[in-house]
Design an enzyme around this catalytic site. Structure first.
Site, short mmCIF file in Angstrom:
data_model
loop_
_atom_site.label_atom_id
_atom_site.label_comp_id
_atom_site.label_asym_id
_atom_site.label_seq_id
_atom_site.Cartn_x
_atom_site.Cartn_y
_atom_site.Cartn_z
CB ILE A 33 -3.50 -39.43 51.44
CG1 ILE A 33 -4.19 -39.09 50.12
CG2 ILE A 33 -2.25 -38.98 51.75
CD1 ILE A 33 -3.64 -39.89 48.77
CB THR A 34 -0.34 -43.75 53.55
OG1 THR A 34 -0.71 -44.76 52.86
CG2 THR A 34 0.66 -44.43 55.12
CB SER B 295 -4.03 -47.94 37.74
OG SER B 295 -4.15 -48.76 38.82
CD GLU C 293 4.72 -46.49 47.50
OE1 GLU C 293 5.62 -46.20 46.83
OE2 GLU C 293 4.65 -46.35 48.85
CB SER D 143 -0.11 -57.59 41.26
OG SER D 143 0.16 -57.75 42.54
CB THR E 215 -4.62 -42.19 44.77
OG1 THR E 215 -3.41 -42.95 44.80
CG2 THR E 215 -5.55 -42.97 44.71
CD GLU E 216 -7.07 -36.46 41.44
OE1 GLU E 216 -7.87 -36.38 40.65
OE2 GLU E 216 -6.31 -35.29 41.67
CD GLN F 169 -5.22 -74.26 55.67
OE1 GLN F 169 -5.97 -73.43 55.67
NE2 GLN F 169 -6.08 -75.34 55.88
CB ILE F 170 0.94 -73.49 59.70
CG1 ILE F 170 1.46 -73.93 58.32
CG2 ILE F 170 1.65 -73.92 61.11
CD1 ILE F 170 2.85 -73.50 58.09
C1 LIG Z 1 -4.23 -48.49 52.25
C2 LIG Z 1 -3.63 -47.83 51.17
C3 LIG Z 1 -2.92 -46.74 51.42
C4 LIG Z 1 -2.46 -45.95 50.19
N1 LIG Z 1 -1.73 -44.74 50.33
C5 LIG Z 1 -1.50 -44.10 49.28
C6 LIG Z 1 -0.79 -42.82 49.39
O1 LIG Z 1 -0.07 -42.55 50.44
N2 LIG Z 1 -0.80 -42.00 48.20
C7 LIG Z 1 -1.37 -42.31 47.10
O2 LIG Z 1 -1.06 -41.25 46.26
N3 LIG Z 1 -2.00 -43.38 47.07
C8 LIG Z 1 -2.16 -44.44 48.01
N4 LIG Z 1 -3.11 -45.36 48.12
C9 LIG Z 1 -3.65 -45.44 46.72
C10 LIG Z 1 -3.25 -46.66 45.77
O3 LIG Z 1 -1.76 -46.46 45.21
C11 LIG Z 1 -4.29 -47.12 44.65
O4 LIG Z 1 -5.34 -47.59 45.39
C12 LIG Z 1 -3.66 -47.93 43.56
O5 LIG Z 1 -2.74 -47.34 42.85
C13 LIG Z 1 -4.71 -48.40 42.69
O6 LIG Z 1 -5.59 -47.52 42.43
P1 LIG Z 1 -7.20 -47.57 42.60
O7 LIG Z 1 -7.58 -47.81 43.90
O8 LIG Z 1 -7.84 -46.42 41.90
O9 LIG Z 1 -7.69 -48.77 41.39
P2 LIG Z 1 -8.00 -48.67 40.03
O10 LIG Z 1 -6.73 -48.12 39.29
O11 LIG Z 1 -9.30 -48.33 39.56
O12 LIG Z 1 -7.78 -50.25 39.39
C14 LIG Z 1 -8.70 -51.35 39.62
C15 LIG Z 1 -8.42 -52.56 39.16
O13 LIG Z 1 -8.10 -52.49 37.93
C16 LIG Z 1 -6.95 -52.90 37.61
N5 LIG Z 1 -6.43 -52.18 36.41
C17 LIG Z 1 -6.14 -50.63 36.29
N6 LIG Z 1 -5.52 -50.30 35.07
C18 LIG Z 1 -5.16 -51.39 34.64
C19 LIG Z 1 -4.48 -51.74 33.30
N7 LIG Z 1 -4.16 -50.72 32.76
N8 LIG Z 1 -4.55 -52.92 33.00
C20 LIG Z 1 -4.88 -53.87 33.89
N9 LIG Z 1 -5.57 -53.82 35.02
C21 LIG Z 1 -5.84 -52.57 35.39
C22 LIG Z 1 -6.01 -52.86 38.71
O14 LIG Z 1 -4.79 -53.32 38.83
C23 LIG Z 1 -6.96 -53.09 39.75
O15 LIG Z 1 -7.22 -54.52 40.07
C24 LIG Z 1 -3.24 -46.33 49.12
C25 LIG Z 1 -4.20 -47.29 49.05
C26 LIG Z 1 -4.65 -47.88 50.04
C27 LIG Z 1 -5.51 -48.96 49.86
#
Ligand SMILES: Cc1cc2nc3c(=O)[nH]c(=O)nc-3n(C[C@H](O)[C@H](O)[C@H](O)COP(=O)(O)OP(=O)(O)OC[C@H]3O[C@@H](n4cnc5c(N)ncnc54)[C@H](O)[C@@H]3O)c2cc1C
Length: 389
Positions: free
Chosen positions: A167-168, A142, A373, A376, A136-137, A346-347
């Protein structure tokens, strides 16, 4: 023991005696060593590194890694059991455990050459080193194929520039697996993967995040400024990074599904205990049919999530594709965890909203499973793609 506990449910088809023994052992450790610290780890946002040293000594950090590299050579079901039981005791520890094993170590085992495996895996499996994995950047979650981090070849090095976000384990990691663009003109086929050691000049832990939940699992940004990484630190060949990342996330979905299942089970455990002891109108609240109805829904959904997850892990161990089943299990288990955690609050009534009880932590921790990862929404896309529409 209550009827919601895994042992009483008909999962024997999926598991051998060895799996049951692993569950018993990890549950014993998690109950004694991890659960008692879960509240403080969350409140203090403290990474429990000492737990990782212990998990390493006991052989859990290398569960799916071959014995020749210090691992246990166990199958994926064993690993899923471990994530579930650790997550049941403490969501943060479960998340960091999963990130260390399936993201920070397993790609080296799966895609590394002999030299890389010998160099890095024994330290990761023993707990001497902590691992992380960075795809992730800031502008790319996604849509992971749009990597902005670059790796430019210069002689016997690649020079990395860019930032990785969320990054975890990044704050404590000794090695980071980094995806970076080596040839932008090739799109996702221009992404490559590197193992970067923390002391490499130009490699910084930049922003440490404050989070809604999973507070004991550190989340931070990593920044690369002309960071020179030796050519021999590339995993696989140039351009294979994205394919490797998708394969890693394929396994990671089961990790997060197992983590969600563990948190959901903890919600069930706490809710049953509380429903038996809290009295209202002269009787335990568990005697009220509306509370029973909540609990009946909770154990039913958790049982369904458990079956989906174990089925996916069983298929994976039998070398079947789990693109569909892994995404379904991750999607369903993570949404069940959030629903069940909400009912757990709630419980508990007012006490559910207070930090002295674990219900509010379960709710905060569970939410991450719907995001990490692959959100949904992304799981639904993956599932829909399998339908031949
Ligand atoms: C606590 C934590 C730990 C993490 N650990 C790691 C790690 O160890 N390594 C790593 O690389 N990443 C890590 N992540 C990153 C995580 O995988 C991403 O946050 C996640 O994949 C979503 O990417 P984003 O935050 O950029 O959201 P976005 O991709 O910007 O998404 C924003 C919203 O748009 C929706 N969306 C995006 N594209 C579509 C589509 N095509 N159709 C429908 N809806 C869409 C998404 O579902 C979301 O609801 C971590 C994140 C958190 C919060």
């Amino acid at each position: 023991m209550v009827a919601s506990e895994p042992d009483l449910l008909p999962y024997s088809e999926f598991f051998t005696e060895e799996h049951h023994a692993i569950r018993e052992a990890i549950r014993d450790f998690a109950t004694r060593e991890i659960a008692p610290k879960a509240h403080a780890v969350d409140q203090e946002a403290r990474f429990p590194i000492e737990t990782f040293k212990e998990l390493g000594k006991l052989g859990y950090l290398g569960l799916p890694i071959g014995a020749e590299y210090g691992g246990a050579g166990a199958d994926y079901r064993s690993y899923v059991i471990a994530v579930e039981e650790i997550g049941r005791a403490c969501g943060s520890t479960g998340l960091s455990y999963a990130a260390h094993v399936s993201l920070g170590s397993n790609p080296i085992y799966l895609f590394g050459n002999e030299e890389q495996k010998k160099k890095y895996l024994p330290k990761l499996t023993s707990g001497e080193h902590i691992g992380c994995w960075a795809l992730t950047e800031p502008g790319t979650g996604s849509d992971a194929s749009s990597q902005k981090t670059t790796a430019r070849r210069e002689g016997d090095h690649y020079v990395l520039n860019g930032t990785k976000q969320f990054i975890t384990n990044a704050t404590d990691a000794d090695t980071a697996i980094i995806m970076a663009m080596t040839d932008k003109s090739k799109g996702s086929k221009g992404i490559s993967c590197f193992v970067v050691e923390k002391d490499t000049p130009g490699f910084y832990v930049s922003k440490v995040e404050k989070k809604l939940g999973m507070r004991g699992s550190p989340t931070a940004s990593l920044t690369f400024e002309d960071c020179k990484v030796p050519v021999e630190n590339m995993l696989g060949a140039e351009g294979e990074g994205y394919k490797q990342a998708l394969m890693t996330l394929g396994g990671g979905r089961l990790s997060i599904g197992a983590l969600a299942l563990g948190i959901a089970q903890a919600c069930v455990d706490a809710s049953i205990t509380y429903a038996k002891q809290r009295e209202a109108f002269g009787q335990p609240i568990g005697k009220f049919q509306m509370i029973q109805s909540f609990l009946a829904d909770m154990v039913t959904e958790v049982a369904a999530a458990r079956l989906m997850l174990y089925h996916a892990a069983y298929l994976k161990d039998h070398h079947k594709s789990v693109i569909l089943e892994g995404s379904q299990a991750k999607l369903y288990a993570s949404e069940v965890a959030s629903r069940v955690a909400n009912l757990c609050v709630q419980i508990h009534g007012g006490y559910g909203y207070i930090v002295d009880f674990p219900a509010e932590r379960f709710l905060r921790d569970a939410k991450l499973c719907e995001i990490g990862e692959g959100t949904s929404e992304i799981q639904r896309l993956v599932i829909a793609r399998q339908l031949g529409l």
